[in-house]
Design an enzyme around this catalytic site. Structure first.
Site, PDB file in Angstrom:
ATOM      1  CG  ASP A 285      -2.455   0.558   0.994  1.00 33.80           C
ATOM      2  OD1 ASP A 285      -2.257   1.474   0.020  1.00 33.80           O
ATOM      3  OD2 ASP A 285      -3.009   0.772   1.526  1.00 33.80           O
TER       4      ASP A 285
HETATM    5  C1  BGC Z   1      -5.372   3.418  -0.061  1.00 29.62           C
HETATM    6  C2  BGC Z   1      -5.184   2.238  -0.789  1.00 29.62           C
HETATM    7  C3  BGC Z   1      -5.341   2.863  -2.069  1.00 29.62           C
HETATM    8  C4  BGC Z   1      -4.120   3.520  -2.348  1.00 29.62           C
HETATM    9  C5  BGC Z   1      -3.677   4.367  -3.502  1.00 29.62           C
HETATM   10  C6  BGC Z   1      -3.921   3.567   0.461  1.00 29.62           C
HETATM   11  O1  BGC Z   1      -4.072   5.562   1.065  1.00 29.62           O
HETATM   12  O2  BGC Z   1      -4.974   2.775   1.601  1.00 29.62           O
HETATM   13  O3  BGC Z   1      -6.582   1.640  -0.696  1.00 29.62           O
HETATM   14  O4  BGC Z   1      -5.433   1.527  -3.296  1.00 29.62           O
HETATM   15  O5  BGC Z   1      -3.782   4.626  -0.989  1.00 29.62           O
HETATM   16  O6  BGC Z   1      -4.343   4.928  -3.784  1.00 29.62           O
END
Ligand code: BGC
Length: 760
Positions: A285
């Site tokens: 993530d």
């Molecule tokens: C979130 C994810 C997301 C990623 C990309 C993160 O802060 O936890 O769910 O896919 O950002 O935008």
């Protein structure tokens, strides 16, 4: 003879399909072997890099920081860039200006639709309609792929039992069985049966794993649980998505067993690859690797090598891999084989998406003009949204409303476009979202008069309101004294036949980093509601929320409550459809609504404990309960009313004994006793009465959403096999244990018919 011929044709077909899959795999292997032979270690590490895209300005992409890195072969993909023009411009740099011309993959958080936005996932799950859910993902894929995207960071399948956690909005609720069926449907919807088609996109299952079990529901917080709970109650939806063929997985931010998931070899290698046979790639993530410095796992080089060693393939945003893996390789902290394996998995994904054949496969301006936010897709989104609403209360059949007279529409969410699509709607065009006011006007035309007032601010605290209105979803604050705003609404309502109160949460009161310790409707809005109720007019609350709220007072005092979550771009029209009875509500809750936050976590499939509270009892000393609140929820899992009413017959079992070679069937008759056609979600639960480990008091094992005409009776049959009764025992073996079972069938997890059988 004819049957034999059919069987032969069938097997020949299977063999051919298998052979063609093998030859595709073989072709891919040869292609990638060749390509990887030409790649330097730096170029391989470059493929593992998914940097933040920055602001890519069309026409100047080549001169940007990112453009420079792409030329140097230091970027595997980019994400959250919108438009064919921008994506094409950066892809061109990769394909034409980098040494090996390797195309990039383009990701986006296409969570519940693209420009055509569907209800938030928690809402979608309440449809219990797998076809509709799959279709929503298919339309999302169609639109995203028409705009250059080939990879979505969805589905999010984290089980969540804690409504304080804002991201409960992004998942499918508290149940692992239902969550698994939805995970499969979403993967099917996004990926179809051929990833290389230009209208399918690769799914990324997230957040692996147990992100939804963060302590106190505080986002990014510690998770810790037993292995039996993990395997039985939290892991199944991720596994279902993997089994459905999901191409990629995203690691979660939280720790598990004291190790951040991003560094967990147990999760990323043992469970995912060895036990489940996952063949795709794993991405972190956002800055998940760098955050391990704050977790206390070491410096950037250390945590980056931990991630690669655990089985992570791609590094989102933080560039830990890019900046440290060469050094770690020299120092023996990682191996070439690990870098090769990660690089190959990412190249395989690109190959499967067809990008090596045609890097601009998803960059078709014509499609972008004609396939996004079409009338047809919006129509489907509207119908699906209507199915996601849950009718929580409807005393004296206040609903459906008549399309006549005067309707007072009151509340801070009555006429607010930006808050309709809900959290995580990256591609949404807020200005095109249909508000409730618009929906009511469109539905009534000149047949009814609609008067409107805001009635209250979202919250009395201006700072809270700012936090609850980020990302272009700000509320215009009414600076008058609260009582003056209420009085205005009450005055306007005086001549109305009915009051529709549009209350609850704003879109950003749930979602990422929007945890709440108080899960009630904000007090400013409750004050308004009390004043509206005092008018003596019938009041219908249209409740916007991204989480289960504590609605004890509302349930006791408001005659009708329609929970509409955040319904997407067509929310206002869909709400009007249900309010006026053009659509009959059929949504059923997928997460329990507690009486107060102190009961949390409260979920239907809990354990019995050694001191269960007696049936129908409120409190008993030395039993498992509270002295200040009963153990009951306000609305249980699976609950939701309809304008129709249904009754269930007793259960008929084909046999009261089940064994490995013989399934049993459970049959029940459901009758629509009303004068209105409707839909009902018939739910099947079981209870394993004696086990080698303690077993839940109920477990969902099946469901069937049926349509019943007014007065109609339908027979619903469920087949129960030994496989349905399996669970992970304390050795983590997936077993069914002989003994006595109960079976329950009903329209929610509380109000059920019951029967018993034995597993031999
Ligand atoms: C979130 C994810 C997301 C990623 C990309 C993160 O802060 O936890 O769910 O896919 O950002 O935008």
């Amino acid at each position: 003879m004819k049957r034999l011929a059919t069987i032969v044709v069938f097997f020949v077909l299977i063999i051919c399909l298998d052979a063609s899959a093998q030859s595709n795999d073989a072709k891919m292997k040869i292609f990638l072997d060749n390509l990887m032979k030409k790649m330097t270690i730096d170029e391989k590490i470059g493929q593992l890099n998914l940097p933040g895209s920055g602001d890519i300005v069309t026409g100047q992409a080549g001169n940007s920081d990112i453009g420079k890195k792409i030329k140097e072969g230091k970027v595997g993909g980019l994400f959250n860039i919108k438009s064919v023009a921008k994506i094409k411009a950066v892809q061109k740099i990769a394909v034409e200006e980098s040494r090996l011309h390797i195309p990039m993959i383009f990701g986006m958080d296409v969570i519940h639709g693209y420009e055509t936005v569907f209800p938030i996932p928690l809402g979608l799950s309440c449809t219990w309609d797998m076809k509709a859910i799959e279709r929503s993902a298919q339309i999302a894929a169609q639109e995203a792929s028409a705009d250059g995207i080939n990879w979505t960071f969805s589905p999010m399948v984290d089980i969540a039992r804690d409504p304080r956690w804002g991201r409960i909005a992004e998942g499918n609720g508290e149940d692992a069985y239902l969550g698994s069926r939805i995970a499969e449907a979403m993967v099917r919807g996004y990926q179809g049966n051929d990833l290389s088609k230009n209208n399918t996109i690769m799914a990324c299952v997230k957040h692996f794993a147990m992100y939804g079990a963060a302590e106190a529901g505080r986002d990014y917080n510690t998770t810790d649980m037993s292995r039996v709970r993990m395997y039985n109650e939290y892991l199944p939806p991720y596994k279902a998505a993997v089994d459905a063929g999901a191409g990629s997985i995203m690691a979660s931010f939280n720790e598990v067993d004291g190790i951040p998931a991003t560094a967990s070899k147990f999760l990323m290698t043992d469970v995912l690859r060895k036990q489940w046979g996952f063949k795709g790639f794993v991405v972190t993530d956002y800055t998940g690797i760098n955050e391990m410095i704050d977790h206390g796992m070491g410096d950037l080089q250390q945590v980056s090598s931990l991630a690669l060693n655990a089985g992570i393939d791609m590094d989102m945003v933080g560039e830990g891999f890019l900046t440290t893996l060469q050094k770690s390789l020299k120092e023996g902290m990682v191996t070439v084989a690990q870098i090769n394996a990660a690089c190959r998995r990412i190249l395989e994904a690109k190959y499967k998406l067809g990008l090596f054949d045609e890097p601009y496969r998803y960059c078709n301006e014509e499609r972008a003009k004609t396939e996004i936010f079409t009338d047809a897709s919006r129509k489907e989104a509207r119908a699906i949204a209507a199915q996601s609403f849950v009718l929580l209360k409807n005393n004296n059949n206040i609903l459906p409303l008549k399309k006549s007279g005067t309707i007072a529409l009151i509340g801070p969410l009555a006429d607010n476009k930006a808050n309709m699509p809900g959290t995580w709607a990256v591609a949404a065009k807020f200005d095109k979202a249909v508000t409730l006011l618009q929906g009511l006007k469109d539905a009534t035309g000149d047949k009814a008069t609609i008067v409107v007032a805001k009635g209250s601010n979202l919250d009395a605290d201006e700072r809270f309101e700012k936090r609850a209105g980020m990302f272009g979803k700000e509320f215009i604050r009414d600076m008058r004294p609260a009582q003056e705003i209420i009085d205005e609404a009450v005055n306007i309502s005086k001549n109305a036949d009915v009051i529709v109160a549009a209350l609850g949460e704003s879109a950003e009161m749930s979602g990422e980093c929007s945890s709440r310790s108080n899960i009630e409707i904000p007090q400013s809005q409750k004050d308004l509601l009390m004043a509206l109720l005092k008018t003596g007019k019938p009041v219908v609350v249209v409740l916007f929320t991204g989480r289960p709220l504590a609605l004890k007072w509302e349930n006791e005092n408001v005659p009708a409550i329609l929970n509409v979550w955040f319904g997407g771009s067509e929310a206002g029209s869909a709400i009007a459809d249900v309010l006026f009875g053009d659509e009959n509500p059929s949504g059923k809750l997928t997460a329990t609504f507690p009486q107060n936050v102190g009961q949390v976590p409260l979920y239907y499939n809990h354990k019995n404990t050694g001191r269960p509270l007696g049936e129908g009892k409120w409190f008993e000393k030395f039993k498992s309960n509270f002295i200040d609140v009963s153990n009951d929820p306000v609305y249980p899992f699976g609950y939701g009313l309809s304008y129709s009413s249904f009754i269930y017959s007793d259960i008929k079992l084909s046999n009261t004994v089940l064994n490995a070679s013989k399934n049993i069937t459970a049959t029940i008759q459901v009758t629509n006793t009303s004068k209105i056609d409707g839909k009902e979600v018939v739910q099947l639960y079981t209870r394993d009465l004696v086990g080698s480990i303690t077993r839940p008091v109920k477990e969902l094992k099946g469901f069937n959403k049926i349509e019943l005409k007014a007065g109609e009776t339908k027979t619903v049959t469920f087949t129960i096999s030994v496989n349905d009764l399996k669970f992970y025992n304390s050795d983590l073996k997936f077993v069914a244990e002989p003994g006595d079972f109960k079976i329950f069938i009903g329209g929610n997890s509380r109000d059920v018919k019951e029967a018993a059988f034995k597993l031999l």
